[in-house]
Design an enzyme around this catalytic site. Structure first.
Site, PDB file in Angstrom:
ATOM      1  N   LYS A  18       7.656  -5.205 -10.102  1.00 55.72           N
ATOM      2  CA  LYS A  18       7.741  -4.733 -11.488  1.00 55.72           C
ATOM      3  C   LYS A  18       8.779  -3.614 -11.514  1.00 55.72           C
ATOM      4  CE  LYS A  18       3.087  -5.733 -10.627  1.00 55.72           C
ATOM      5  NZ  LYS A  18       3.033  -7.112 -10.971  1.00 55.72           N
TER       6      LYS A  18
ATOM      7  N   HIS B 121      -5.411  -1.706 -12.999  1.00 54.85           N
ATOM      8  CA  HIS B 121      -4.340  -2.429 -12.319  1.00 54.85           C
ATOM      9  C   HIS B 121      -3.503  -1.500 -11.435  1.00 54.85           C
ATOM     10  CE1 HIS B 121      -0.710  -5.265 -12.460  1.00 54.85           C
ATOM     11  NE2 HIS B 121      -1.688  -6.004 -12.001  1.00 54.85           N
TER      12      HIS B 121
ATOM     13  N   ASP C 136      21.035   1.255 -17.231  1.00 55.06           N
ATOM     14  CA  ASP C 136      22.337   1.869 -16.964  1.00 55.06           C
ATOM     15  C   ASP C 136      22.327   2.523 -15.582  1.00 55.06           C
ATOM     16  OD1 ASP C 136      23.047   1.014 -19.497  1.00 55.06           O
ATOM     17  OD2 ASP C 136      22.588   2.930 -20.445  1.00 55.06           O
TER      18      ASP C 136
ATOM     19  N   HIS D 253       6.947 -10.720  -7.535  1.00 51.11           N
ATOM     20  CA  HIS D 253       5.833  -9.963  -8.111  1.00 51.11           C
ATOM     21  C   HIS D 253       6.222  -8.519  -8.397  1.00 51.11           C
ATOM     22  CE1 HIS D 253       1.723  -7.989  -7.921  1.00 51.11           C
ATOM     23  NE2 HIS D 253       1.465  -9.024  -8.694  1.00 51.11           N
TER      24      HIS D 253
ATOM     25  N   ASP E  37      -3.657  13.198   2.370  1.00 54.36           N
ATOM     26  CA  ASP E  37      -3.645  14.662   2.550  1.00 54.36           C
ATOM     27  C   ASP E  37      -2.950  15.406   1.414  1.00 54.36           C
ATOM     28  OD1 ASP E  37      -5.021  14.342   4.891  1.00 54.36           O
ATOM     29  OD2 ASP E  37      -3.272  14.570   6.198  1.00 54.36           O
TER      30      ASP E  37
ATOM     31  N   LYS F 268      -2.188   0.840  -8.312  1.00 53.57           N
ATOM     32  CA  LYS F 268      -2.168   0.804  -6.845  1.00 53.57           C
ATOM     33  C   LYS F 268      -1.716   2.182  -6.368  1.00 53.57           C
ATOM     34  CE  LYS F 268      -1.318  -3.669  -8.158  1.00 53.57           C
ATOM     35  NZ  LYS F 268      -0.902  -4.111  -9.499  1.00 53.57           N
TER      36      LYS F 268
END
Length: 473
Positions: free
Chosen positions: A393, A215, A398, A391, A222, A217
């Site tokens: 996450k 999952h 604090d 979508h 470079d 990404k």
């Protein structure tokens, strides 16, 4: 009569097998028993192919190659300790610091510059500019890659860079990108782009790992610029989904030492997907330190002994003293996360959780809402995002830390998926994430306990069933 007894004996053996193999995970045991009860033979066949423990057949992670990668990172990274933390609030949390430092192999890095990217257009613009700047290599890894407008735009750019002599390596998850047609992949490969699927469908079935997904990404350009967050490659992430409309998401661009950790995670996945152990000094080039932000990359997956994502979220939640602000598209917490949230809410911590008003999965939405009543009783506030589909996450604890990454607040991300989260400690970075949260609250509607309790009996039944199945979602 004998055949009835034989079938009954086989059925009982199936149930005993499930109980024996899943005894460490009671919630999963209940879910699989429910499936086996409703679909006796089909349920057990499904269990055989889907529920295989990944760690039972995992390869040894800490081999020489990965040891070399880790050693290289530590030799060129400005590693941060508690006393050198810029964030004074984090310096008051030695236990939390110790936990975060111990999660995953990558060190706590101290020389970074981050840019928070809000939503698809901003993310794709930054990503395209980064890809265009590549002169040595592009490493790209996504759960979903689609053959659509966005997907073909990225495809053409990768082909162009490969024609310029840039080394281009791409990983797509075998299940997440199942709809990606072969012509798309073939065009890339013919142009010199190395492309591999992570656990393709046939391999997943053969190895009984159908339930495990990559999952993550990740993009590394470079060895200097990195990208991580919630967006995949596809039109819907730019807001072109007919049903869901506007797609609210968060990604991050990073330069500095933490890019080395991103690179190591990619190379680890590349060695698994392709069988190639790539090693070049140019993959970890020296960089000019343009910032002093402190960042920790936390990778997790079913091939590890420690559920690092679950440990990270749990440790962060129980450390909160003032606020817990969270956005997640899928809220299917395990018992420890539920207890942490309820304890925080009952203790007077400002706990706010933004979830979608319109979900892309009914069964996941029903499962999520089955947890709301007990949470709201404890003082946890839930908000439904009204402007489209959320979508992102993201998590703020604090003024101590913020988290941006790929992991949802659900059991799949905790135990089944390969995930990657960036933990931010810099006060300006935390404030930037907070600014987005405040804007999201403005376009979200609080779920009132009284109105929620008036939902229909049909809704409650669907929630109950989905909750029992939630450990498998």
């Amino acid at each position: 009569m004998l055949w009835v007894i034989a079938i009954l004996v086989i059925y009982i053996i199936q149930l005993i097998t499930i109980v024996f193999l899943e005894h460490k995970h009671p919630s999963k045991t209940v879910a699989w028993l429910l499936i086996s009860f409703c679909f006796p033979l089909i349920g057990f066949v499904l269990y055989y192919f889907v529920a295989q423990d990944y760690t039972a057949r995992r390869r040894v992670r800490h081999n020489r190659y990965e040891g070399d990668l880790l050693g290289r990172i530590k030799s060129i990274t400005r590693i941060t300790n508690l006393n050198s933390m810029n964030n004074v609030y984090m310096r008051k949390q030695p236990r939390l610091f110790g936990l975060v430092s111990a999660l995953s192999d990558s060190p706590m890095t101290g020389c970074n510059r981050t840019v928070i990217l809000t939503n698809g257009q901003e993310t794709y613009n930054a990503l395209i500019e980064g890809l265009k700047s590549a002169t040595h290599h592009i490493h790209m890894e996504f759960y979903i890659i689609r053959d659509d407008v966005i997907g073909r735009m990225i495809q053409e750019l990768l082909i162009q860079k490969a024609s310029e002599g840039v080394q281009v390596r791409v990983i797509a998850d075998g299940i997440g990108s199942l709809e990606l047609n072969q012509a798309y992949v073939t065009k890339l490969r013919k142009a010199g782009v190395e492309f591999h699927f992570f656990l393709p469908l046939a391999v997943s079935l053969f190895r009984r790992r159908l339930n495990y997904r990559n999952h993550r990404k990740i993009v590394v350009v470079d060895g200097r610029i990195g990208y991580v967050g919630g967006l995949n490659i596809g039109d819907e992430y730019a807001g072109y989904h007919e049903k869901l409309g506007f797609w609210r998401d968060t990604h991050m661009q990073i330069e500095g030492d933490a890019v080395y950790a991103l690179q190591a995670v990619f190379l680890h996945d590349w060695s698994f997907a392709s069988g190639q152990k790539v090693w070049q000094e140019e993959l970890f080039p020296p960089h000019q330190c343009t910032g002093d932000e402190q960042v920790k990359m936390v990778s997790s997956g079913p091939d590890a002994d420690l559920a690092a994502t679950q440990e990270l979220f749990f440790g962060a939640l129980i450390s909160a003293q003032e606020r817990i602000w969270m956005m997640t598209p899928y809220f299917v917490p395990d018992l420890s996360i539920r207890l942490a949230l309820k304890t925080a809410g009952m203790s007077g911590v400002d706990v706010r959780i933004i979830i979608p008003h319109q979900s892309d999965s009914n069964i996941v939405d029903w499962a999520a809402r089955s947890y709301l009543e007990e949470m709201m009783k404890a003082g946890v506030k839930f908000y439904e995002y009204q402007q489209g589909f959320c979508h992102a996450k993201t998590l703020i604890i604090d003024k101590t830390l913020a988290c941006i990454g790929t992991a949802n607040m659900d059991m799949r991300s905790f135990y089944c998926n390969f995930e990657l989260n960036a933990i931010l400690f810099d006060s300006k970075a935390i404030y930037r994430v907070e600014t987005d949260f405040l804007e999201d609250f403005e376009v979200s509607r609080e779920i009132e306990y009284r109105h929620f309790m008036e939902r229909s009996h049909k809704q409650r039944v669907m929630e109950a069933i989905s909750r029992m199945l939630s450990p498998l979602l």
